[in-house]
Design a protein around this motif. Structure first.
Motif, PDB file in Angstrom:
ATOM      1  N   UNK A 188       0.827  -1.194   0.000  1.00  0.00           N
ATOM      2  CA  UNK A 188       0.000   0.000   0.000  1.00  0.00           C
ATOM      3  C   UNK A 188       0.868   1.253   0.000  1.00  0.00           C
ATOM      4  N   UNK A 189       1.956   1.244   0.752  1.00  0.00           N
ATOM      5  CA  UNK A 189       2.885   2.381   0.761  1.00  0.00           C
ATOM      6  C   UNK A 189       3.530   2.568  -0.613  1.00  0.00           C
ATOM      7  N   UNK A 236      -7.060  10.545   0.152  1.00  0.00           N
ATOM      8  CA  UNK A 236      -8.182   9.619  -0.007  1.00  0.00           C
ATOM      9  C   UNK A 236      -7.721   8.168   0.030  1.00  0.00           C
ATOM     10  N   UNK A 237      -6.589   7.894  -0.595  1.00  0.00           N
ATOM     11  CA  UNK A 237      -6.037   6.539  -0.573  1.00  0.00           C
ATOM     12  C   UNK A 237      -5.628   6.141   0.848  1.00  0.00           C
ATOM     13  N   UNK A 238      -5.093   7.106   1.596  1.00  0.00           N
ATOM     14  CA  UNK A 238      -4.735   6.845   2.998  1.00  0.00           C
ATOM     15  C   UNK A 238      -5.975   6.537   3.823  1.00  0.00           C
ATOM     16  N   UNK A 239      -7.061   7.272   3.558  1.00  0.00           N
ATOM     17  CA  UNK A 239      -8.311   7.006   4.265  1.00  0.00           C
ATOM     18  C   UNK A 239      -8.758   5.568   4.025  1.00  0.00           C
ATOM     19  N   UNK A 283      -9.185   3.487  13.449  1.00  0.00           N
ATOM     20  CA  UNK A 283     -10.237   4.497  13.406  1.00  0.00           C
ATOM     21  C   UNK A 283      -9.773   5.878  13.868  1.00  0.00           C
ATOM     22  N   UNK A 284      -8.722   5.955  14.662  1.00  0.00           N
ATOM     23  CA  UNK A 284      -8.180   7.259  15.030  1.00  0.00           C
ATOM     24  C   UNK A 284      -7.669   7.974  13.778  1.00  0.00           C
ATOM     25  N   UNK A 285      -6.906   7.265  12.956  1.00  0.00           N
ATOM     26  CA  UNK A 285      -6.386   7.868  11.736  1.00  0.00           C
ATOM     27  C   UNK A 285      -7.473   8.054  10.679  1.00  0.00           C
ATOM     28  N   UNK A 286      -8.498   7.218  10.704  1.00  0.00           N
ATOM     29  CA  UNK A 286      -9.643   7.430   9.816  1.00  0.00           C
ATOM     30  C   UNK A 286     -10.294   8.771  10.152  1.00  0.00           C
ATOM     31  N   UNK A 287     -10.467   9.038  11.440  1.00  0.00           N
ATOM     32  CA  UNK A 287     -11.072  10.295  11.875  1.00  0.00           C
ATOM     33  C   UNK A 287     -10.200  11.491  11.494  1.00  0.00           C
ATOM     34  N   UNK A 288      -8.905  11.389  11.765  1.00  0.00           N
ATOM     35  CA  UNK A 288      -7.992  12.484  11.432  1.00  0.00           C
ATOM     36  C   UNK A 288      -7.983  12.734   9.928  1.00  0.00           C
ATOM     37  N   UNK A 312     -10.327  11.987   7.762  1.00  0.00           N
ATOM     38  CA  UNK A 312     -11.630  12.530   7.361  1.00  0.00           C
ATOM     39  C   UNK A 312     -11.696  14.026   7.670  1.00  0.00           C
ATOM     40  N   UNK A 313     -11.122  14.440   8.783  1.00  0.00           N
ATOM     41  CA  UNK A 313     -11.073  15.873   9.110  1.00  0.00           C
ATOM     42  C   UNK A 313     -10.242  16.626   8.078  1.00  0.00           C
ATOM     43  N   UNK A 314      -9.101  16.054   7.688  1.00  0.00           N
ATOM     44  CA  UNK A 314      -8.246  16.685   6.663  1.00  0.00           C
ATOM     45  C   UNK A 314      -9.012  16.811   5.345  1.00  0.00           C
TER      46      UNK A 314
END
Length: 135
Positions: A17-18, A100-103, A112-117, A119-121
């Motif tokens: 993925x990276x 978007x790919x990171x999401x 889910x912490x990084x999903x939230x961050x 999504x905020x970005x």
């Protein structure tokens, strides 16, 4: 034994993925620069001898959908200016696609912490684009 095999598969998937994200950034920049370069050549072929008047700044009050529609129509008709602008749009969209790919990556990992961050970005990006084109 199966536990270590599963961990190896997860790390292999993350590494893949990276690599995809890295390739997205690399090729996105090269493609956008190539499109803008081709647009520059087309523009110079048609307007190379024109003299520009830089004493007047022209600002267009349009929304983002009008801008994209005008760029699309210009690219279809072979306008050098529109092709250059399309290259610039691709350049701006490259890191947006990375976010978007990171999401998507964080959703697959269930982080889910990084999903939230992330999504905020994405929300900040959408708001800044929206308010940047409206007055």
């Amino acid at each position: 034994m199966e536990k270590s095999k599963t961990m190896t598969q997860e790390k292999f998937g993350e590494k893949d993925f990276q690599t995809i994200i890295g390739n997205l950034l690399r090729y996105g920049v090269w493609i956008s620069l190539s499109v803008a370069f081709i647009g520059g050549i087309v523009y110079l072929m048609h307007h190379g001898s024109d003299i520009e008047d830089y004493s007047v700044f022209k600002e267009n009050d349009r929304n983002i959908f009008e801008v994209f529609a005008n760029v699309y129509n210009g690219v279809i008709h072979g306008s050098g200016e529109s092709i250059i602008f399309f290259g610039v749009i691709l350049l701006f969209l490259t890191p947006v696609f990375r976010v978007l790919l990171s999401l998507f990556s964080f959703l697959l990992e269930k982080d889910y912490l990084y999903v939230t961050i992330t999504a905020i970005v994405i929300g900040i990006i959408i708001l800044s684009i929206s308010f940047g084109f409206s007055h």
